[in-house]
Design a protein around this motif. Structure first.
Motif, PDB file in Angstrom:
ATOM      1  N   UNK A  67       0.840  -1.197   0.000  1.00 59.61           N
ATOM      2  CA  UNK A  67       0.000   0.000   0.000  1.00 59.61           C
ATOM      3  C   UNK A  67       0.879   1.252   0.000  1.00 59.61           C
ATOM      4  N   UNK A  68       1.885   1.289   0.858  1.00 57.81           N
ATOM      5  CA  UNK A  68       2.743   2.476   0.958  1.00 57.81           C
ATOM      6  C   UNK A  68       3.528   2.709  -0.328  1.00 57.81           C
ATOM      7  N   UNK A  69       4.128   1.656  -0.860  1.00 60.38           N
ATOM      8  CA  UNK A  69       4.941   1.834  -2.063  1.00 60.38           C
ATOM      9  C   UNK A  69       4.079   2.029  -3.306  1.00 60.38           C
ATOM     10  N   UNK A  70       2.791   1.746  -3.182  1.00 62.40           N
ATOM     11  CA  UNK A  70       1.891   1.933  -4.308  1.00 62.40           C
ATOM     12  C   UNK A  70       1.374   3.350  -4.458  1.00 62.40           C
ATOM     13  N   UNK A  71       1.636   4.216  -3.486  1.00 59.89           N
ATOM     14  CA  UNK A  71       1.190   5.607  -3.605  1.00 59.89           C
ATOM     15  C   UNK A  71       1.959   6.243  -4.765  1.00 59.89           C
ATOM     16  N   UNK A  72       1.244   6.638  -5.797  1.00 60.70           N
ATOM     17  CA  UNK A  72       1.855   6.996  -7.069  1.00 60.70           C
ATOM     18  C   UNK A  72       2.659   8.276  -7.056  1.00 60.70           C
ATOM     19  N   UNK A  73       3.446   8.448  -8.120  1.00 65.86           N
ATOM     20  CA  UNK A  73       4.352   9.588  -8.223  1.00 65.86           C
ATOM     21  C   UNK A  73       3.620  10.914  -8.381  1.00 65.86           C
TER      22      UNK A  73
END
Length: 380
Positions: free
Chosen positions: A360-366
């Motif tokens: 979930x955390x690493x999926x927060x987009x650029x």
């Protein structure tokens, strides 16, 4: 808020977590800032962690390590996942420790060191049961034997021996004791070959908090650094970690609809009564995974309200019932648990999506802006 959404990162929380974990583990800490600091921003997180007392940084790739160096961060850094044809020259020149798991990689590092005319600093990884990277079985004695040969010849310096645990987040697991035993044997083999590593490390976040036998010289902290319980609420209890990220946005459209109104594609949801729908400008490209559909909630208008219908790439819809919601109202997707179970947490989003908080955390987009609170100008 100029972007459609923002991830507010509390660097004081990062620093607090470093101090909390250090007080429990009683060892030096490596702050793991791979994947852009689990989506929080590798450089500001690294600086905050170092200022709070972490002695090391850990990354997966050469590009991540070199980005830290380009930002002026000179702290000891380990980079551990590489292709044999990676540019080890740059890592060696930048003073980055190279994680080595095969003789093929070892030879590539030695060749780069010879080209530069300086020894490379390496950390040898043993596979103790995770069956990913690391040398196991007969490959381990071969790896340490060649490493000792190259060390005597001056091509490398073996600073560390390390491994990674498979189930430290399951307290009492018999597999944990087995992995420790395998690691201790790997360490014995390395020392018998003539190696004398300065740094021996095995523990991840969960082990740092709850498995003293795994701690050795250093603990690598990833998820706990960012304030998320690595046990998912089944471990040793609240140790005072503080969640560092709050993902938030604003309402961009509001409409009152009658019963029987379809919402989003499909439609995947039909209103059962007259209600108000609020549109949020975040979707699965921003980290609101479709796997959480039908379960996910946000904090809006002073209470939790459900996301309804299919989550689209750029937007999603919230059923707010009869709440007096307006365009521009603030929405919290997830944030710290303040003890009242009000706003959703990243752990809840992980549960709704059937995954772990890391994803979930690493999926927060650029395109979600990062706002770092309490950032200091000092570099380390």
């Amino acid at each position: 808020m100029s972007a459609l959404g923002e991830a507010v990162v509390d660097l004081d929380a990062i620093a607090s977590n470093v101090r909390t974990i250090a007080s429990i583990a009683g060892t030096e800490l490596m702050a793991v800032v791979k994947a852009d600091g689990f989506g929080h921003g590798a450089v500001p997180v690294a600086r905050a962690a170092l200022l709070a007392g972490a002695g090391w940084l850990g990354v997966t790739s050469a590009s991540e390590a070199l980005a830290l160096r380009s930002a002026g961060i000179t702290a000891p850094t380990l980079s551990w996942l590489h292709r044999p044809d990676d540019d080890f020259d740059q890592l060696i020149a930048a003073g980055v420790d190279v994680g080595v798991s095969t003789t093929t990689h070892l030879q590539a590092v030695v060749d780069a060191a010879h080209r530069l005319g300086v020894p490379a600093t390496v950390q040898l990884k043993a596979d103790t049961g995770l069956s990913r990277n690391g040398a196991a079985g007969d490959d381990w004695p071969e790896l340490v034997g060649w490493a000792r040969k190259y060390e005597v010849e001056g091509g490398i310096r073996v600073r560390g021996v390390w491994s990674h645990l498979a189930d430290a987040d399951a307290p009492g697991s018999p597999g944990l004791a087995s992995q420790v035993a395998v690691f201790e044997e790997a360490l014995r083999v390395a020392r018998s070959a003539g190696l004398d590593p300065d740094l021996v490390h095995l523990a991840n976040s969960a082990a740092a908090l709850a498995a003293p036998r795994t701690r050795f010289d250093l603990c690598r902290i990833g998820l706990a650094l960012y304030g998320v319980d690595p046990f998912g609420g089944t471990g040793p209890g609240d140790v005072g970690l503080r969640a560092a990220m709050t993902l938030r946005t604003t309402v961009v459209n509001v409409k009152r609809v009658p019963a029987g109104t379809g919402v989003s594609y499909g439609p995947g949801y039909v209103t059962g009564a007259p209600t108000t729908l609020a549109l949020l400008p975040l979707g699965y490209a921003d980290g609101l995974t479709r796997a959480a559909e039908g379960r996910a909630e946000v904090w809006l208008g002073g209470r939790r309200r459900p996301i309804v219908g299919r989550i689209a790439m750029d937007q999603c819809v919230v059923d707010v019932g009869d709440l007096p919601v307006a365009i521009g109202d603030r929405v919290v997707v997830f944030g710290p648990d303040r003890g009242d179970h009000a706003q959703p947490t990243v752990a809840e989003w992980a549960r709704w999506a059937g995954t772990n908080p890391h994803e979930i955390l690493t999926g927060v987009g650029a395109r979600v802006a990062r706002d770092h609170l309490h950032e200091r100008a000092e570099t380390s």
